[in-house]
Write a protein that holds these residues in place. Structure first.
Motif, PDB file in Angstrom:
ATOM      1  N   TYR A 371      -9.754  -9.851   6.283  1.00 14.21           N
ATOM      2  CA  TYR A 371      -9.056 -11.093   5.924  1.00 14.21           C
ATOM      3  C   TYR A 371     -10.005 -12.223   5.519  1.00 14.21           C
ATOM      4  N   LYS A 372     -11.285 -12.030   5.645  1.00 12.65           N
ATOM      5  CA  LYS A 372     -12.241 -13.028   5.152  1.00 12.65           C
ATOM      6  C   LYS A 372     -12.391 -12.951   3.631  1.00 12.65           C
ATOM      7  N   HIS A 373     -11.760 -11.964   3.034  1.00  9.93           N
ATOM      8  CA  HIS A 373     -11.887 -11.758   1.595  1.00  9.93           C
ATOM      9  C   HIS A 373     -10.509 -11.702   0.939  1.00  9.93           C
ATOM     10  N   GLY A 374      -9.658 -12.637   1.260  1.00  9.43           N
ATOM     11  CA  GLY A 374      -8.336 -12.699   0.667  1.00  9.43           C
ATOM     12  C   GLY A 374      -7.277 -12.168   1.610  1.00  9.43           C
ATOM     13  N   ALA A 377      -3.051  -7.785   1.060  1.00  9.17           N
ATOM     14  CA  ALA A 377      -2.553  -7.171  -0.177  1.00  9.17           C
ATOM     15  C   ALA A 377      -3.502  -7.388  -1.350  1.00  9.17           C
ATOM     16  N   ASP A 378      -4.082  -8.563  -1.427  1.00  7.73           N
ATOM     17  CA  ASP A 378      -4.945  -8.910  -2.561  1.00  7.73           C
ATOM     18  C   ASP A 378      -6.269  -9.458  -2.057  1.00  7.73           C
ATOM     19  N   GLY A 379      -7.355  -8.869  -2.537  1.00 10.37           N
ATOM     20  CA  GLY A 379      -8.665  -9.335  -2.121  1.00 10.37           C
ATOM     21  C   GLY A 379      -9.330 -10.205  -3.158  1.00 10.37           C
ATOM     22  N   ASP A 380     -10.561 -10.593  -2.843  1.00  8.47           N
ATOM     23  CA  ASP A 380     -11.304 -11.469  -3.752  1.00  8.47           C
ATOM     24  C   ASP A 380     -12.270 -10.693  -4.638  1.00  8.47           C
ATOM     25  N   GLY A 381     -12.181  -9.384  -4.610  1.00  4.10           N
ATOM     26  CA  GLY A 381     -13.090  -8.564  -5.410  1.00  4.10           C
ATOM     27  C   GLY A 381     -13.953  -7.691  -4.531  1.00  4.10           C
ATOM     28  N   TYR A 382     -14.521  -8.285  -3.465  1.00  6.49           N
ATOM     29  CA  TYR A 382     -15.304  -7.466  -2.528  1.00  6.49           C
ATOM     30  C   TYR A 382     -14.339  -6.595  -1.733  1.00  6.49           C
ATOM     31  N   TYR A 383     -13.268  -7.228  -1.234  1.00  2.00           N
ATOM     32  CA  TYR A 383     -12.152  -6.455  -0.710  1.00  2.00           C
ATOM     33  C   TYR A 383     -11.121  -6.367  -1.820  1.00  2.00           C
ATOM     34  N   HIS A 582       1.076   0.527   1.086  1.00  2.00           N
ATOM     35  CA  HIS A 582       1.777  -0.538   0.360  1.00  2.00           C
ATOM     36  C   HIS A 582       2.528   0.110  -0.804  1.00  2.00           C
ATOM     37  N   ILE A 583       3.800   0.409  -0.598  1.00  2.00           N
ATOM     38  CA  ILE A 583       4.516   1.228  -1.563  1.00  2.00           C
ATOM     39  C   ILE A 583       5.265   0.427  -2.617  1.00  2.00           C
ATOM     40  N   TRP A 584       5.998  -0.603  -2.181  1.00  2.48           N
ATOM     41  CA  TRP A 584       6.875  -1.301  -3.125  1.00  2.48           C
ATOM     42  C   TRP A 584       6.108  -2.379  -3.901  1.00  2.48           C
ATOM     43  N   GLY A 585       6.325  -2.379  -5.218  1.00  2.00           N
ATOM     44  CA  GLY A 585       5.699  -3.381  -6.067  1.00  2.00           C
ATOM     45  C   GLY A 585       4.236  -3.132  -6.342  1.00  2.00           C
ATOM     46  N   THR A 586       3.789  -1.906  -6.177  1.00  2.00           N
ATOM     47  CA  THR A 586       2.392  -1.560  -6.425  1.00  2.00           C
ATOM     48  C   THR A 586       2.333  -0.339  -7.338  1.00  2.00           C
ATOM     49  N   PRO A 587       1.156  -0.030  -7.868  1.00  2.00           N
ATOM     50  CA  PRO A 587       1.039   1.192  -8.685  1.00  2.00           C
ATOM     51  C   PRO A 587       1.463   2.446  -7.930  1.00  2.00           C
TER      52      PRO A 587
END
Length: 683
Positions: A371-374, A377-383, A582-587
């Motif tokens: 959680y230090k990286h976003g 569900a969505d990270g900052d790139g590192y996560y 994470h199934i719904w709304g994802t690839p």
């Protein structure tokens, strides 16, 4: 007639007629009629007797399951095809008759051996009075094995029941003797008894070099540290409650034989320190001997040209005799004793799905929490976030990268027609499959235990080894025991911790990890972040627990840890919902598109035929919210009583002098469980 029922069903005071071994004498004559004066006369007979106990007492892989690797199912780490009844309202009930929990058969068999063999061995420590034929060192070793096995069997029972009868010899078929033997000793006395047995085992056993397929001195010390840590932390977690001697409402006080009980150390605080100090001492001995010889983690092998990974292979090879980290292992053989671990690891772990919470709990490779990286569900790139399984593995703790399966990864490097149940590569997880052998319960699955050699994949015919004890646990036991006892990271705490982090490929300092820890965030993913219903605030203690959780994944110790930490009270007031990918709304949602029918293969309409939880429940897979008939549909719940197992009612009746008055029995029920059959916990 009542005496016979007590004799057989309660204490199992007769050996089963079917207990045989490869020894010719035993093949001819059932053990129940064996004359110990004739039988226990040669060292080979001692070995044969011990061999029969190994498979029934020690950890091992089941024949049609994910083996040891599936035993964390029913925790916040892994979850099965159906929710465990202990997390449901009113489904765990007091049994009427005996089950496999209240069981003395293997304890009796150990006692039978010790009574007869020790008599022949004599009282002299040097064995000068021994009359058993054979090598003296081997005779002593097999005596040590039985002490170890009795201790291990007692540890299993004591974890379930706490207070427990201590029986050290076969008992005569006499009603008063049998009733007296049923007195439940306070849990601290049982723990001390187990430690004493393991000390005797250590004194008799040979060193590890004899063979790691046989119990040895180092295994005895490691188990000693586990038992001592368990009791020390249990007493600390439950101090003052009905779950420890002399706590408020402790049911043992209702019986005259326990009402004046005093801790051997003088007080519960001193008793806590006694057990923690025992854990520290024994864990340190093993840690110092093995800390520089732990199997190296070289990353996931994906080609025959890649270097093999000793850490991975430790859980997926036939012969572990050359793996120094492993203190004791079970050997299997093609066509002899086999299992299905490899097949399970090549599929969905027989629906022992890894939870989203467990995946989230692993650190980033730089030592910081996710959680230090976003957001999760969505990270900052590192996560990278969790919108694909591939994403959650990137830049993470090396143990997650190694063992969490990802579609497209190579599963088999060495082809062999003997293994006809293997997929060459990891498929898209079949989360809508209802067949427990092939379905993926959460979408997340482990490859731990999965060999890269196809020959191990004959259905029901796997023969890779099972790790029973490994030295790494000693480092973890030491870290926790020392910190709980002294409240600081002195001694070897940081040294051992850094060894484990280095192997996991985690950079950054321990202090940086602790500083970056947000307990409110950790509480979302880890029951170990709780004590007595509240989030713990000691971030150092929490990170020690995290390290243990990640290192010992799928090794069958998670529920034990959660109980001794008193880490499930929060579910008494706030239901917990198990989640997966994470199934719904994802690839990943589109993995299950059904172009031919213009829709999805996932049925998420809440009907009895539903194969997926609906998106209005969560964007994440909720394996127990597909339809309202599922156990766990309204979340996991907890009762205080569930920290211990209820005694079966027939035990009260057969131990009562009149056969019908429960209060006349020397037994007492565990806290908050009724003495009426088929009733749920009261609290």
């Amino acid at each position: 007639m009542k005496t016979n029922r007590l004799y057989i069903s309660i204490l199992a005071l007769a050996l089963a007629a079917g207990f045989t071994s490869c020894d010719d004498f035993l093949d001819r004559e059932p053990m129940s009629t064996v004359d110990p004066e004739v039988y226990f006369t040669q060292v080979s007979q001692l070995e044969s007797y011990a061999n029969q106990l190994y498979e029934n007492i020690l950890p091992s892989h089941g024949n049609w399951s994910y083996g040891i690797f599936g035993e964390d199912s029913g925790t916040d780490n892994q979850t099965g095809a159906t929710a465990n009844n202990r997390f449901a309202e009113g489904l765990w009930k007091v049994p009427n008759k005996d089950d496999d929990n209240w069981k003395f058969e293997w304890i009796y068999r150990c006692n039978f051996f010790l009574q007869n063999v020790l008599e022949k061995y004599g009282t002299k420590e040097d064995g000068s009075e021994n009359t058993i034929m054979g090598d003296l060192a081997s005779i002593k070793h097999y005596i040590g094995e039985i002490y170890f096995l009795r201790a291990y069997e007692y540890f299993k029972r004591y974890q379930k029941y706490g207070d427990f009868p201590i029986i050290t010899e076969p008992l005569a078929d006499d009603m008063e003797i049998l009733r007296e033997s049923n007195k439940r000793m306070p849990r601290t006395e049982v723990a001390r008894f187990i430690l004493d047995d393991l000390k005797k085992a250590y004194d008799f056993l040979s060193a590890k070099e004899m063979a790691t397929t046989r119990i040895n001195k180092d295994a005895a010390l490691l188990l000693r540290s586990r038992v001592a840590l368990f009791e020390g932390t249990w007493l600390k977690s439950f101090e003052g409650t009905a779950f420890v001697p002399n706590g408020e409402g402790w049911p043992g006080a209702s019986k005259d034989y326990n009402k004046d009980y005093q801790f051997k150390s003088g007080s519960i605080d001193k008793e806590i320190n006694y057990f923690l100090e025992q854990a520290i001492a024994d864990a340190e001995t093993i840690s110092e001997a093995y800390k520089n010889d732990l199997a190296e983690n070289k990353g996931l092998q994906q080609s025959v040209n890649d270097p093999a990974n000793p850490y991975y292979d430790m859980f997926a090879q036939e012969d572990l005799s050359g793996v120094r980290e492993v203190l004791l292992w079970r050997q299997y053989g093609r066509g002899l004793v086999t299992h299905n671990v490899n097949v399970a690891a090549n599929r969905g772990n027989y629906m022992n799905g890894v939870t989203r919470a467990f995946v989230n709990n692993f650190l980033m490779a730089n030592g910081e929490p996710v959680y230090k990286h976003g957001s999760y569900a969505d990270g900052d790139g590192y996560y990278r976030g969790d919108k694909t399984i591939a994403d959650v593995r990137i830049n993470r703790d090396g143990r997650l990268q190694l063992f969490l399966k990802e579609p497209g990864q190579v599963s088999i490097l060495y082809e062999n027609i003997e293994g006809n149940e293997a997929s060459m590569t990891e498929p898209i997880p079949n989360i809508s499959e209802t067949n427990a052998e092939r379905g993926y319960n959460t979408g997340y699955a482990l490859r731990k235990g999965g060999s890269f050699d196809q020959k191990h994949y004959a259905n029901g015919g796997g023969y890779t080894a099972a790790v029973c004890f490994r030295a790494t646990e000693a480092l973890l036991n030491y870290m926790e025991a020392y910190y709980v006892r002294y409240g600081n990271r002195g001694g070897h705490v940081d040294e051992y911790w850094q060894i484990l982090r280095d192997r996991a490929g985690i950079t950054g300092t321990i202090d940086q990890t602790i500083s970056a820890t947000d307990m409110a965030q950790e509480a979302l993913n880890d029951w170990g972040a709780y004590f007595a219903g509240n989030v713990i605030q000691d971030k150092t203690l929490y990170n020690i627990r995290r390290e243990r959780r990640c290192e010992l994944m799928a090794e069958g110790l998670r529920y034990m840890d959660l109980c001794r930490w008193r880490a499930m009270d929060q579910m008494m007031t706030t239901p917990y919902f198990v989640e997966g990918i994470h199934i719904w709304g994802t690839p990943m949602e589109h993995w299950y598109d059904d172009p031919e029918n213009g829709g999805s293969k996932l049925i998420a309409d809440g009907s009895d035929n539903a194969t997926m939880s609906s998106r209005d429940k969560s964007e994440y897979v909720r394996p127990y919210q597909k339809n309202t008939k599922q156990v766990g549909y309204d979340g996991f719940h907890w009762h205080m009583a569930h920290y211990l197992t209820p005694l079966p009612i027939n035990q009260f009746l057969v131990t009562a002098s009149d056969g019908q008055t429960i209060g006349d029995s020397p037994l007492y029920q565990n806290p908050y469980w009724p003495t009426t059959a088929d009733m749920p916990a009261e609290k």
